[in-house]
Write an enzyme that holds these catalytic residues in place. Structure first.
Site, mmCIF file in Angstrom:
data_model
loop_
_atom_site.group_PDB
_atom_site.id
_atom_site.type_symbol
_atom_site.label_atom_id
_atom_site.label_comp_id
_atom_site.label_asym_id
_atom_site.label_seq_id
_atom_site.Cartn_x
_atom_site.Cartn_y
_atom_site.Cartn_z
ATOM 1 N N HIS A 109 -23.967 -11.621 -15.467
ATOM 2 C CA HIS A 109 -24.374 -10.705 -16.536
ATOM 3 C C HIS A 109 -24.498 -9.252 -16.096
ATOM 4 C CE1 HIS A 109 -24.710 -14.048 -19.132
ATOM 5 N NE2 HIS A 109 -25.982 -14.348 -19.004
ATOM 6 N N HIS A 183 -26.569 -11.513 -26.383
ATOM 7 C CA HIS A 183 -27.250 -12.684 -25.826
ATOM 8 C C HIS A 183 -28.468 -13.113 -26.654
ATOM 9 C CE1 HIS A 183 -28.624 -15.432 -22.694
ATOM 10 N NE2 HIS A 183 -27.538 -15.165 -22.006
ATOM 11 N N GLU A 317 -22.551 -17.081 -27.410
ATOM 12 C CA GLU A 317 -22.108 -15.802 -26.860
ATOM 13 C C GLU A 317 -20.591 -15.693 -26.972
ATOM 14 O OE1 GLU A 317 -24.084 -15.453 -22.843
ATOM 15 O OE2 GLU A 317 -24.889 -17.340 -23.559
HETATM 16 C C1 BGC Z 1 -25.717 -18.280 -18.984
HETATM 17 C C2 BGC Z 1 -26.796 -19.144 -18.377
HETATM 18 C C3 BGC Z 1 -27.899 -18.240 -17.908
HETATM 19 C C4 BGC Z 1 -28.409 -17.468 -19.087
HETATM 20 C C5 BGC Z 1 -29.451 -16.478 -18.664
HETATM 21 C C6 BGC Z 1 -26.300 -17.584 -20.148
HETATM 22 O O1 BGC Z 1 -25.336 -16.767 -20.731
HETATM 23 O O2 BGC Z 1 -24.585 -19.016 -19.337
HETATM 24 O O3 BGC Z 1 -26.305 -19.896 -17.292
HETATM 25 O O4 BGC Z 1 -28.940 -18.959 -17.324
HETATM 26 O O5 BGC Z 1 -27.369 -16.775 -19.717
HETATM 27 O O6 BGC Z 1 -30.334 -16.261 -19.676
#
Ligand code: BGC
Length: 357
Positions: A109, A183, A317
């Site tokens: 991320h 998210h 997402e």
């Molecule tokens: C991921 C997860 C991660 C989460 C964090 C998601 O987009 O796929 O693996 O733990 O984001 O909040």
């Protein structure tokens, strides 16, 4: 008044963060903030017209600033949503090493300080009764070790047809890679878990992962697996099956290959919550959709005293596939210098009325 602005809190530096509330003619509201260009709350009616928040979030900015409590709630994720193995990629013969901020092995991320942790500029606008907020951020060359000065614009518009449109644009002055998403965690009933929510995903295939949740490169048909959501199925119906992929994800944490042509706005998913009647539809131009069933939520204290435990929310997402730089057959995440990146996602809020007789 379709658009309201108020102070939400202050960053440790003293800089003010603002809360922006969009309201449409049906009373649906979307609250946004300029920290992380994030969705803070969305209020929609149930089948009896009762309004409630359908997202996970915090009453005050301090919740969002606390890494122990905030798991990317509502934010825009960038520059690269999801994972890059080893945090490394090669572009034009140059190797770039990004932060390995997930367990020292993966880039996750966007790194240490991704787009979720920066303050965005914003402008508000209203046209044809629809209110919108346009966020923008200039990510300097080398930020989080990504190449190129990158200008990103993310515009949220709430329409009178109960659609929240998210329009992403970006341009870089050097070749770079980019994968943006939002998210938001949803829970359409406010129940303790989302396992009863019925989910449809418009995907005939998904991308399996290894135990580090990095795609193996395989594109696997969903047919005959717990990943077949082509007919509405409760999220929890198969989540505890002894399936290797569910074990790797600790539940669902996988990218689906959305049917149809990337670049065209098409159905990605429909969620129906039977007790409230609420429906959430997701449409996107993106090639992929990450279904994350909130597997790593650990009971943080959230809005209105609620505890956000395991499976208390789900994320849908819209994105390019995780770890694309290492899989040349995945849709490309390369953004060429000077080219315009564009992406659209719509969340549409509805209700299903109970059937009688
Ligand atoms: C991921 C997860 C991660 C989460 C964090 C998601 O987009 O796929 O693996 O733990 O984001 O909040």
């Amino acid at each position: 008044m379709p658009l309201q602005q108020q102070l939400f809190g202050q960053l440790p530096s003293g800089t003010a963060v603002h809360l922006l509330t969009l309201t449409n003619s049906h009373g649906v509201t979307v609250q946004l903030m300029n920290y992380g260009a994030a969705i803070v709350a969305i209020h929609t009616p149930d089948r009896d017209g009762r309004m409630a928040d359908i997202t996970l979030g915090f009453d005050s900015l301090s919740g969002y600033l606390d890494p122990e409590r905030n798991s990317y709630f509502g934010c825009v994720v960038g520059r690269y949503a999801n994972r890059i193995a080893g945090g490394q990629f090669v572009l034009n013969g140059v190797t770039y090493q990004l932060a390995v901020n997930e367990g020292g092995i993966n880039h996750l991320h966007g790194g240490q300080r991704g787009f979720d942790k920066v303050l965005w500029d914003y402008a508000v606008a209203e046209a044809d009764g629809a209110a919108s907020v346009a966020f923008s951020y200039l990510s300097p060359d080398g930020e989080e070790h990504y190449p190129g000065n990158l200008r990103v614009d993310v515009t949220y518009t709430l329409t009178d047809t109960n659609a929240l449109r998210i329009y992403y644009r970006a341009r870089s002055d050097k070749d770079t890679i980019l994968n943006l998403t939002n998210h938001t965690y949803f829970n359409l009933s406010g129940a303790e878990t989302i396992l009863d929510h019925e989910l449809l995903i418009n995907a005939d295939a998904f991308t399996p992962v290894n135990s580090a949740r990095i795609p193996t490169g395989e594109v696997r048909p969903v047919e005959g697996t717990p990943f077949d959501f082509r007919r509405p199925t409760p999220i929890g119906a198969r989540i505890h099956q002894p399936d290797e992929q569910l074990q790797h994800g600790h539940g669902y944490d996988h990218n689906f290959v959305i049917n149809g042509t990337p670049g065209t706005l098409r159905l990605a998913a429909i969620v129906h919550e039977p007790s409230s009647g609420r429906i959430l539809e997701v449409h996107t131009t993106e090639p992929g959709l990450q279904l994350y069933s909130g597997n790593f939520l650990r009971g943080a204290l959230g809005r209105a005293g609620r505890r956000y435990g395991r499976h208390s929310g789900f994320c849908l997402e819209t994105q390019h596939f995780p770890d694309s730089p290492h899989h040349p057959h995945f849709p490309s995440v390369v953004l060429k210098a000077g080219e315009l990146f564009e992406s659209r996602t719509e969340f549409i809020f509805g209700v299903q009325h109970a059937h009688h007789g």
